[in-house]
Design an enzyme around this catalytic site. Structure first.
Site, PDB file in Angstrom:
ATOM      1  N   THR A 185      23.554  12.138   3.332  1.00  0.00           N
ATOM      2  CA  THR A 185      22.693  11.189   2.634  1.00  0.00           C
ATOM      3  C   THR A 185      21.655  12.014   1.883  1.00  0.00           C
ATOM      4  O   THR A 185      21.309  13.121   2.305  1.00  0.00           O
ATOM      5  CB  THR A 185      21.969  10.250   3.615  1.00  0.00           C
ATOM      6  OG1 THR A 185      21.138  11.039   4.459  1.00  0.00           O
ATOM      7  CG2 THR A 185      22.943   9.470   4.461  1.00  0.00           C
ATOM      8  N   GLU A 329      26.331   5.709   5.417  1.00  0.00           N
ATOM      9  CA  GLU A 329      26.605   5.577   6.850  1.00  0.00           C
ATOM     10  C   GLU A 329      27.638   4.493   7.170  1.00  0.00           C
ATOM     11  O   GLU A 329      28.098   4.381   8.301  1.00  0.00           O
ATOM     12  CB  GLU A 329      25.302   5.223   7.597  1.00  0.00           C
ATOM     13  CG  GLU A 329      24.349   6.391   7.785  1.00  0.00           C
ATOM     14  CD  GLU A 329      23.390   6.585   6.616  1.00  0.00           C
ATOM     15  OE1 GLU A 329      23.689   6.098   5.511  1.00  0.00           O
ATOM     16  OE2 GLU A 329      22.344   7.234   6.815  1.00  0.00           O
ATOM     17  N   LYS A 438       3.018  -4.016   0.869  1.00  0.00           N
ATOM     18  CA  LYS A 438       2.311  -4.756   1.907  1.00  0.00           C
ATOM     19  C   LYS A 438       0.937  -5.159   1.375  1.00  0.00           C
ATOM     20  O   LYS A 438       0.021  -4.363   1.309  1.00  0.00           O
ATOM     21  CB  LYS A 438       2.198  -3.913   3.173  1.00  0.00           C
ATOM     22  CG  LYS A 438       3.572  -3.544   3.699  1.00  0.00           C
ATOM     23  CD  LYS A 438       3.540  -2.876   5.047  1.00  0.00           C
ATOM     24  CE  LYS A 438       4.946  -2.589   5.517  1.00  0.00           C
ATOM     25  NZ  LYS A 438       5.502  -1.319   5.008  1.00  0.00           N
ATOM     26  N   TRP A 443       4.346  -9.432   2.763  1.00  0.00           N
ATOM     27  CA  TRP A 443       5.233  -8.500   2.067  1.00  0.00           C
ATOM     28  C   TRP A 443       5.638  -9.019   0.697  1.00  0.00           C
ATOM     29  O   TRP A 443       5.944 -10.194   0.543  1.00  0.00           O
ATOM     30  CB  TRP A 443       6.513  -8.260   2.893  1.00  0.00           C
ATOM     31  CG  TRP A 443       6.282  -7.444   4.116  1.00  0.00           C
ATOM     32  CD1 TRP A 443       5.069  -7.044   4.626  1.00  0.00           C
ATOM     33  CD2 TRP A 443       7.278  -6.947   5.002  1.00  0.00           C
ATOM     34  NE1 TRP A 443       5.256  -6.310   5.772  1.00  0.00           N
ATOM     35  CE2 TRP A 443       6.601  -6.247   6.028  1.00  0.00           C
ATOM     36  CE3 TRP A 443       8.666  -6.999   5.024  1.00  0.00           C
ATOM     37  CZ2 TRP A 443       7.279  -5.620   7.077  1.00  0.00           C
ATOM     38  CZ3 TRP A 443       9.351  -6.389   6.065  1.00  0.00           C
ATOM     39  CH2 TRP A 443       8.656  -5.693   7.086  1.00  0.00           C
TER      40      TRP A 443
HETATM   41  P1  ADP Z   1      21.330   7.331  -0.746  1.00  0.00           P
HETATM   42  O1  ADP Z   1      20.425   6.695   0.265  1.00  0.00           O
HETATM   43  O2  ADP Z   1      21.744   8.710  -0.399  1.00  0.00           O
HETATM   44  O3  ADP Z   1      20.905   7.125  -2.153  1.00  0.00           O
HETATM   45  P2  ADP Z   1      23.327   5.342  -0.154  1.00  0.00           P
HETATM   46  O4  ADP Z   1      24.310   4.916  -1.162  1.00  0.00           O
HETATM   47  O5  ADP Z   1      23.790   5.579   1.204  1.00  0.00           O
HETATM   48  O6  ADP Z   1      22.725   6.617  -0.736  1.00  0.00           O
HETATM   49  O7  ADP Z   1      22.117   4.315  -0.162  1.00  0.00           O
HETATM   50  C1  ADP Z   1      22.181   3.154   0.602  1.00  0.00           C
HETATM   51  C2  ADP Z   1      21.026   2.271   0.263  1.00  0.00           C
HETATM   52  O8  ADP Z   1      21.093   1.820  -1.081  1.00  0.00           O
HETATM   53  C3  ADP Z   1      20.985   0.995   1.064  1.00  0.00           C
HETATM   54  O9  ADP Z   1      20.441   1.202   2.327  1.00  0.00           O
HETATM   55  C4  ADP Z   1      20.140   0.106   0.171  1.00  0.00           C
HETATM   56  O10 ADP Z   1      18.768   0.348   0.335  1.00  0.00           O
HETATM   57  C5  ADP Z   1      20.532   0.531  -1.195  1.00  0.00           C
HETATM   58  N1  ADP Z   1      21.526  -0.396  -1.770  1.00  0.00           N
HETATM   59  C6  ADP Z   1      22.854  -0.243  -1.816  1.00  0.00           C
HETATM   60  N2  ADP Z   1      23.431  -1.289  -2.430  1.00  0.00           N
HETATM   61  C7  ADP Z   1      22.437  -2.146  -2.771  1.00  0.00           C
HETATM   62  C8  ADP Z   1      22.382  -3.416  -3.415  1.00  0.00           C
HETATM   63  N3  ADP Z   1      23.472  -4.029  -3.864  1.00  0.00           N
HETATM   64  N4  ADP Z   1      21.168  -3.991  -3.561  1.00  0.00           N
HETATM   65  C9  ADP Z   1      20.048  -3.389  -3.124  1.00  0.00           C
HETATM   66  N5  ADP Z   1      20.041  -2.194  -2.516  1.00  0.00           N
HETATM   67  C10 ADP Z   1      21.215  -1.570  -2.345  1.00  0.00           C
END
Ligand code: ADP
Length: 541
Positions: A185, A329, A438, A443
């Protein structure tokens, strides 16, 4: 009593075997790094993946060893994944958008023994190879004619490397729980964390992608995964597409609007998948050149929130948008916005309200939302809480951090996202826990404000961050990149938003910038943005 069915381990090579046997002539088309469009098919991809496996074995690569790939989506990268996993080794996808020091960090953490890389990244690795002593050999994903003069250790052109064996090789057999892929990640805070997929988790996840109401991958399709193989397991498409026997179209290094548009049209693409920033480039290209789409009928949009204006753009053109959410993950898909039968009659604004949500959980993903004490919150579409997930393709531990518990007492993984779930099971991300604003104990969702702001016709991109406020702790600041050649007035922008959100959600100020920083996976880099605005004082403060 155990069942009496055959033991047929869920190993990744079964996918490419099936594709070669049942859909051997189905095309795999790439915009090659060297330039021209390259055409092959599943039979040849499998034959060459076997050579990769045989050649790796000759180099001493064995079960459990990590082999890095630093590459765009191409047929060679696809062959490499199947070849690497076919000897029981682990493909480690390195994201080229990371800083060189981060690349060295993850290569060292993974202890990669070899690296297969595109021509594009030769200079990058030449600069950091001294910091990556575990790599014994660099294989450059090209042929002899295009091989550059390079100082990379034991460098060889991929085509020459696989030509050194005859391809008379059998896949290795091992347990289906064997590690197959490693993806870190991006680690915007702390060190990057390695997610270690297994053959079983990848095969189960790939099957999911072939469901009509998941990614809807089918043999009838021509599919262009723009999401890179180095980002979150390419949303499983490197497995789902051959599994289904669809035509595979790979974009190589060119992800700009014009190049993507050309591939969509010339290769008769019906289904494609990418993050919003990539779709934004395509939309701008189409609008500027007044061109339309002729074969595309579905797109999957995820990685960050897909704004309603983007959904409208595609659906007005007869292209169904499936908004998806997931994370590295989770292999990575967790939810998808396919419309359930009880909502099929919805139209207009009501339908858009559902489509803008991140969707319902796919099979083998259990979800819950909780408060900070881990009490479950109701699925009423209003209460939001921490989103937690459980399933066979979701991480249980991080690589080489096996002593760290990452699941709660019920075995759920905390996604770090804050979300609501409605009575129909549709989840909506309010924010990442660390990005939520916040204000006076309540929120404010930065995503909602961003979605609204990009709906303005002159806004190219928008980001909202919380800035310190003496009375309210934090208040929202809207940061905007105007479209090329457009000027937007602060008050006009706020007026545009007025009435569409609760009064107390209104940003306290608007700032206009030329560029918003992005992370290595194409998301808005809020950490960096907050840093850039750390000395900024709100007029209301
Ligand atoms: P990184 O964190 O390394 O950029 P990831 O692809 O694993 O890569 O990121 C996952 C995160 O991306 C999710 O936990 C979420 O916060 C965000 N995310 C993924 N898809 C969406 C979506 N459709 N809408 C909003 N947030 C998203």
């Amino acid at each position: 009593m155990l069942g009496l069915m055959q033991d047929w381990p869920l190993l990744l090579y079964k996918i490419i075997d099936h594709a070669a046997q049942q859909f051997g002539d189905r095309e795999v088309v790439t915009r090659s790094i060297e330039g021209p469009i390259h055409r092959t098919n599943y039979r040849e991809v499998r034959d060459r993946a076997l050579r990769v496996a045989q050649r790796l074995e000759k180099d001493g690569i064995k079960l459990g060893d990590r082999v890095a790939t630093l590459a765009w989506n191409t047929w060679r990268h696809l062959e490499a994944w199947y070849g690497i996993t076919g000897v029981g080794a682990v493909y480690h996808t390195v994201n080229p958008r990371l800083f060189p020091e981060q690349i060295a960090w993850i290569v060292n953490h993974a202890q990669d023994r070899a690296m297969l890389l595109d021509l594009t990244f030769v200079p990058l690795m030449e600069a950091v190879q001294d910091k990556c002593p575990s790599i014994e050999r660099y294989v450059i994903l090209t042929d002899k004619a295009h091989m550059p003069a390079t100082k990379l250790k034991n460098a060889i052109a991929y085509e020459e490397w696989i030509a050194e064996v005859d391809g008379d090789f059998a896949w290795k057999d091992f347990d289906e729980n064997t590690a197959a892929g490693l993806c870190y990640t991006s680690g915007t805070t702390g060190d990057p964390k390695g997610v270690l997929y297994s053959h079983r988790s990848n095969v189960l996840h790939a099957l999911q992608g072939c469901m009509k109401d998941t990614l809807s991958v089918s043999a009838q399709d021509s599919i262009l995964p723009i999401v890179p193989m180095f980002h979150a397991n390419a949303w499983s498409l490197a497995f789902s597409v051959p599994l289904a026997g669809a035509k595979f179209v790979l974009p190589g290094a060119k992800l700009d609007g014009a190049s993507v548009y050309e591939l969509l049209e010339t290769e008769g693409v019906t289904l494609s998948a990418a993050v919003p920033t990539v779709w934004l480039m395509l939309m701008q290209h189409m609008q500027a050149n007044k061109v339309e789409l002729h074969t595309l009928n579905r797109v999957v949009i995820g990685g960050s929130a897909c704004p309603p204006s983007m959904i409208e753009f595609f659906e007005e053109r007869g292209v169904t948008v499936n908004h998806a959410w997931g994370m590295t993950e989770m292999s990575p898909i967790g939810t998808i916005g396919a419309i359930k039968p009880q909502l099929a009659a919805l139209k207009g604004k009501d339908l858009m309200a559902i489509k803008a949500k991140q969707g319902h959980a796919i099979f083998a993903v259990e979800m819950k939302i909780t408060d900070d004490e881990n009490n479950r919150l109701p699925w009423d579409g209003v209460k939001f809480g921490r989103l937690k997930v459980k399933g066979p393709a979701i991480a249980r531990r991080y690589f080489k951090r096996e002593d760290e518990e990452i699941l709660d007492e019920e075995g759920f993984f905390d996604t770090g996202d804050v979300a609501t779930i409605d009575p129909n099971g549709y989840m909506q991300i309010t924010d990442r826990a660390k990005d939520v604003i916040k204000s006076g104990g309540e929120w404010i969702s930065s995503i909602d404000l961003e979605n609204l702001a990009v709906g303005h016709p002159d806004v190219a991109e928008a980001a909202v961050i919380g800035v310190v406020h003496p009375k309210w702790d934090e208040r929202p600041l809207l940061v905007i990149v105007p479209k090329e050649g457009k000027e937007i007035d602060r008050d006009a922008m706020l007026k545009f938003m007025d009435g569409k959100i609760a009064k107390w959600w209104m940003p306290d100020d608007v700032q206009f910038v030329r560029e918003i920083p992005h992370t290595a996976t194409g998301k808005i880099n809020k950490l960096k943005l907050r840093e850039e605005f750390k000395d900024y004082k709100l007029p209301s403060a």
